[in-house]
Enzyme design. Sequence first.
Site, PDB file in Angstrom:
ATOM      1  N   ASP A   1      47.441  45.749  44.902  1.00  9.82           N
ATOM      2  CA  ASP A   1      48.573  46.641  45.004  1.00  9.82           C
ATOM      3  C   ASP A   1      48.775  47.734  46.142  1.00  9.82           C
ATOM      4  O   ASP A   1      47.743  47.489  47.131  1.00  9.82           O
ATOM      5  CB  ASP A   1      48.719  47.212  43.659  1.00  9.82           C
ATOM      6  CG  ASP A   1      47.707  48.343  43.351  1.00  9.82           C
ATOM      7  OD1 ASP A   1      46.709  48.505  44.201  1.00  9.82           O
ATOM      8  OD2 ASP A   1      47.572  48.958  42.108  1.00  9.82           O
TER       9      ASP A   1
ATOM     10  N   CYS B   1      42.710  46.910  44.037  1.00  8.39           N
ATOM     11  CA  CYS B   1      43.593  48.042  43.680  1.00  8.39           C
ATOM     12  C   CYS B   1      43.065  49.169  43.728  1.00  8.39           C
ATOM     13  O   CYS B   1      42.099  49.442  44.501  1.00  8.39           O
ATOM     14  CB  CYS B   1      44.252  47.965  42.169  1.00  8.39           C
ATOM     15  SG  CYS B   1      42.982  48.214  40.618  1.00  8.39           S
TER      16      CYS B   1
ATOM     17  N   THR C   1      41.246  51.477  42.160  1.00  9.96           N
ATOM     18  CA  THR C   1      39.930  51.471  41.414  1.00  9.96           C
ATOM     19  C   THR C   1      39.272  50.091  41.423  1.00  9.96           C
ATOM     20  O   THR C   1      38.146  49.918  41.358  1.00  9.96           O
ATOM     21  CB  THR C   1      39.708  52.193  40.258  1.00  9.96           C
ATOM     22  OG1 THR C   1      40.629  51.154  39.191  1.00  9.96           O
ATOM     23  CG2 THR C   1      40.185  53.426  40.193  1.00  9.96           C
TER      24      THR C   1
ATOM     25  N   HIS D   1      24.753  35.111  38.899  1.00  8.70           N
ATOM     26  CA  HIS D   1      24.510  35.148  37.446  1.00  8.70           C
ATOM     27  C   HIS D   1      25.590  34.830  36.664  1.00  8.70           C
ATOM     28  O   HIS D   1      25.849  34.147  35.681  1.00  8.70           O
ATOM     29  CB  HIS D   1      23.919  36.392  36.867  1.00  8.70           C
ATOM     30  CG  HIS D   1      22.406  36.671  37.172  1.00  8.70           C
ATOM     31  ND1 HIS D   1      21.719  37.522  36.577  1.00  8.70           N
ATOM     32  CD2 HIS D   1      21.273  35.906  38.297  1.00  8.70           C
ATOM     33  CE1 HIS D   1      20.463  37.487  36.873  1.00  8.70           C
ATOM     34  NE2 HIS D   1      20.354  36.655  37.912  1.00  8.70           N
TER      35      HIS D   1
ATOM     36  N   HIS E   1      21.905  30.896  33.080  1.00  6.69           N
ATOM     37  CA  HIS E   1      23.263  31.601  33.432  1.00  6.69           C
ATOM     38  C   HIS E   1      24.470  30.705  33.008  1.00  6.69           C
ATOM     39  O   HIS E   1      25.581  31.383  32.635  1.00  6.69           O
ATOM     40  CB  HIS E   1      23.241  32.092  34.771  1.00  6.69           C
ATOM     41  CG  HIS E   1      22.262  32.976  35.272  1.00  6.69           C
ATOM     42  ND1 HIS E   1      21.888  34.120  34.695  1.00  6.69           N
ATOM     43  CD2 HIS E   1      21.210  32.642  36.180  1.00  6.69           C
ATOM     44  CE1 HIS E   1      20.601  34.489  35.226  1.00  6.69           C
ATOM     45  NE2 HIS E   1      20.489  33.610  36.120  1.00  6.69           N
TER      46      HIS E   1
HETATM   47  C1  RB5 Z   1      47.847  52.591  41.189  1.00  6.87           C
HETATM   48  O1  RB5 Z   1      48.293  54.040  41.240  1.00  6.87           O
HETATM   49  C2  RB5 Z   1      46.556  52.540  40.362  1.00  6.87           C
HETATM   50  O2  RB5 Z   1      46.600  52.803  39.200  1.00  6.87           O
HETATM   51  C3  RB5 Z   1      46.051  51.145  40.495  1.00  6.87           C
HETATM   52  O3  RB5 Z   1      46.044  50.896  41.815  1.00  6.87           O
HETATM   53  C4  RB5 Z   1      44.690  50.936  39.921  1.00  6.87           C
HETATM   54  O4  RB5 Z   1      43.664  51.979  40.414  1.00  6.87           O
HETATM   55  C5  RB5 Z   1      44.710  50.717  38.481  1.00  6.87           C
HETATM   56  O5  RB5 Z   1      43.497  50.290  37.787  1.00  6.87           O
END
Ligand code: RB5
Length: 150
Positions: free
Chosen positions: A8, A65, A67, A98, A133
């Site tokens: 994203d 994304c 995080t 694993h 595993h």
């Molecule tokens: C987008 O703003 C953010 O929420 C997305 O990239 C991600 O971090 C979600 O887990």
Amino acid sequence: MKIAIGCDHGGIVLKNAVNRAIADCGHESCDYGAFTAESVDYPDYAVKVADAVVAGEADLGILMCGTGIGISIAANKVKGIRCAHVTDAFQAQMCREHNNANIMAIGGRITDADTAYKLVKIYLTSQFQGGRHQTRIDKIAAIEAREAGK
Ligand code: RB5
């Protein structure tokens, strides 16, 4: 190998580094978007990459994304996907050795491009160890089958 990639707007900053790592490992990347920094919804890209991996159009996937959390949660809803959210080198290695993770997820707001490059290289060069595993992965698949029957 063919490596499906998807992100994203929060993960797009890592795309060049991820593509470079894939190429440097001698693999081909297949980009399922997003292609701009415009705000989009990460599940839309998680499902494209997850479907490609399950269908065998790609051998493995890399998702990004902000995080790495949301896109990994979404990918793990697809039957047959074991997506690992990874932040360091040991996790990148272990998720293959694993967990036989078929997708690795990383976050553009928590991991810099140089680290992302290293994580992808480690992920792509590590090998599943099988044995005990595999037994555990079979148990994960059994949970998946149980849930599908509800
Ligand atoms: C987008 O703003 C953010 O929420 C997305 O990239 C991600 O971090 C979600 O887990």
